[in-house]
Enzyme design. Structure first.
Site, PDB file in Angstrom:
ATOM      1  N   HIS A  58       0.820  -1.218   0.000  1.00 30.35           N
ATOM      2  CA  HIS A  58       0.000   0.000   0.000  1.00 30.35           C
ATOM      3  C   HIS A  58       0.858   1.273   0.000  1.00 30.35           C
ATOM      4  O   HIS A  58       0.379   2.340  -0.375  1.00 30.35           O
ATOM      5  CB  HIS A  58      -0.981   0.005   1.178  1.00 30.35           C
ATOM      6  CG  HIS A  58      -0.365   0.185   2.529  1.00 30.35           C
ATOM      7  ND1 HIS A  58      -0.005  -0.873   3.330  1.00 30.35           N
ATOM      8  CD2 HIS A  58      -0.036   1.308   3.217  1.00 30.35           C
ATOM      9  CE1 HIS A  58       0.493  -0.409   4.466  1.00 30.35           C
ATOM     10  NE2 HIS A  58       0.497   0.906   4.416  1.00 30.35           N
ATOM     11  N   ASP A  88       0.103  -7.574   1.044  1.00 33.70           N
ATOM     12  CA  ASP A  88       0.570  -6.230   1.387  1.00 33.70           C
ATOM     13  C   ASP A  88       2.092  -6.167   1.434  1.00 33.70           C
ATOM     14  O   ASP A  88       2.673  -5.521   2.303  1.00 33.70           O
ATOM     15  CB  ASP A  88      -0.031  -5.735   2.706  1.00 33.70           C
ATOM     16  CG  ASP A  88       0.093  -4.214   2.854  1.00 33.70           C
ATOM     17  OD1 ASP A  88       0.204  -3.541   1.819  1.00 33.70           O
ATOM     18  OD2 ASP A  88       0.097  -3.724   4.007  1.00 33.70           O
ATOM     19  N   SER A 164       4.844   2.084   7.933  1.00 32.72           N
ATOM     20  CA  SER A 164       4.491   0.983   7.045  1.00 32.72           C
ATOM     21  C   SER A 164       5.631   0.673   6.092  1.00 32.72           C
ATOM     22  O   SER A 164       6.186   1.567   5.445  1.00 32.72           O
ATOM     23  CB  SER A 164       3.240   1.325   6.227  1.00 32.72           C
ATOM     24  OG  SER A 164       2.082   1.182   7.019  1.00 32.72           O
TER      25      SER A 164
END
Length: 310
Positions: A58, A88, A164
């Site tokens: 993402h 992901d 992230s």
């Protein structure tokens, strides 16, 4: 730690965290992304000697231009080698010399309470380190692609936007997870590094994509009646809620209301049990699926097809 006072314990904890920071931080990059929707960013870590970096899918979704910046001041353009929204995970390749790779770990052996260190670039703050413990294991994380990532690591190491794609490391500085989401106050989640995700990463490096199999069933975990549980040796199964028209499951004769007990000889006890077996080598291979239907065990033969995501 018998016989150690509070200062000794703190020193041991601090030594472990500072050692991880010193060894891992140089190989963690801030990722800057430009896309048609604007600019964004996250973190990534070097995973090979030829410039491959691992991040979250993402973080680089829809990326037009990507660059990575390291703690030593090096900034390099990068390309997206491959991205897999279903796990992901994504792999980048930097165009230039990078620091050494972060050593691989294996989340399979993690235990609740174990020390972990999160390294990344939250809120644009380069080279940030937080530490905590594994607070839970076996969590599931829904992805934007509608699939569930299994065996997610839950930690109380503070994570913020920008973390992230960063590293979740064990006390020896080995990468055992990729920080992927903030679940709430005091909660962080990480996609585990284990044999399954290593295969995904290797596939992204080799071919830029991940091939998966598909059956075309959806369902929910249900408890089995005591007599059934004793017969099959499990307390739960997956009850089929829907069967996609024209899918391998429909061709095999699976019906709504069936309870999947086993697939290819492996017990199915959770909602993600079928999904876990839908790997590349299952595509086109005939597999026996055991169902509980109308008070009896029924065996059908299914032949998974390749999952199409685009």
């Amino acid at each position: 730690m018998v016989g150690m006072d509070d200062d000794d314990v703190l020193d041991a904890y601090s030594r472990a965290v500072t050692a991880v920071a010193a060894s891992v931080l140089p190989s963690v990059a801030a990722v800057a992304v430009r896309s048609s929707r604007g600019s964004g960013g996250g973190s990534a870590s070097v995973i090979s000697g030829d410039g491959h970096l691992l991040t979250s899918a993402h973080v680089v979704e829809g990326a037009g231009r990507v660059s990575v910046a390291f703690a030593n001041g090096t900034e390099l353009p990068a390309t997206v080698v491959g991205s897999d929204a279903l796990s992901d995970l994504a792999v980048l390749r930097a165009e230039g010399d990078t620091p050494p790779p972060v050593p691989w770990g294996d989340a399979t052996g993690l235990r609740v309470g174990q020390l972990v260190v999160a390294l990344g670039n939250p809120l644009g703050l380069a080279g940030s380190v937080t530490a905590g413990i594994v607070s839970a294991l076996g969590r599931s994380l829904p992805t934007r692609a509608g699939r569930v990532v299994d065996e997610v690591i839950q930690t109380d190491a503070a994570l913020n936007p920008g973390n992230s794609g960063g590293v979740l490391a064990d006390s020896r500085g080995r990468m055992i997870g990729v920080n992927t989401a903030v679940a709430g106050i005091g909660l962080g989640l990480a996609v585990p590094i284990n044999p399954t995700t290593r295969e995904i990463i290797d596939s992204l490096i080799r071919t830029g994509r991940v091939r998966r199999a598909w059956l075309g069933v959806a369902g929910a975990q249900v408890p089995l009646a005591p007599a059934v549980a004793a017969k099959v040796g499990a307390r739960t199964g997956m009850q089929v809620a829907s069967v996609v028209e024209g899918s391998p499951a429909e061709h095999a004769g699976a019906r709504r209301g069936d309870i999947v007990i086993a697939l290819d000889g492996t017990p199915i006890t959770t909602v993600t049990g079928v999904q876990r077996q839908m790997v590349e080598n299952a595509i086109g291979r005939r597999m026996e699926m055991t169902l509980w239907r109308n008070g009896a065990l029924v065996d059908v033969v299914v032949e998974p097809e390749e999952l199409r995501t685009g």
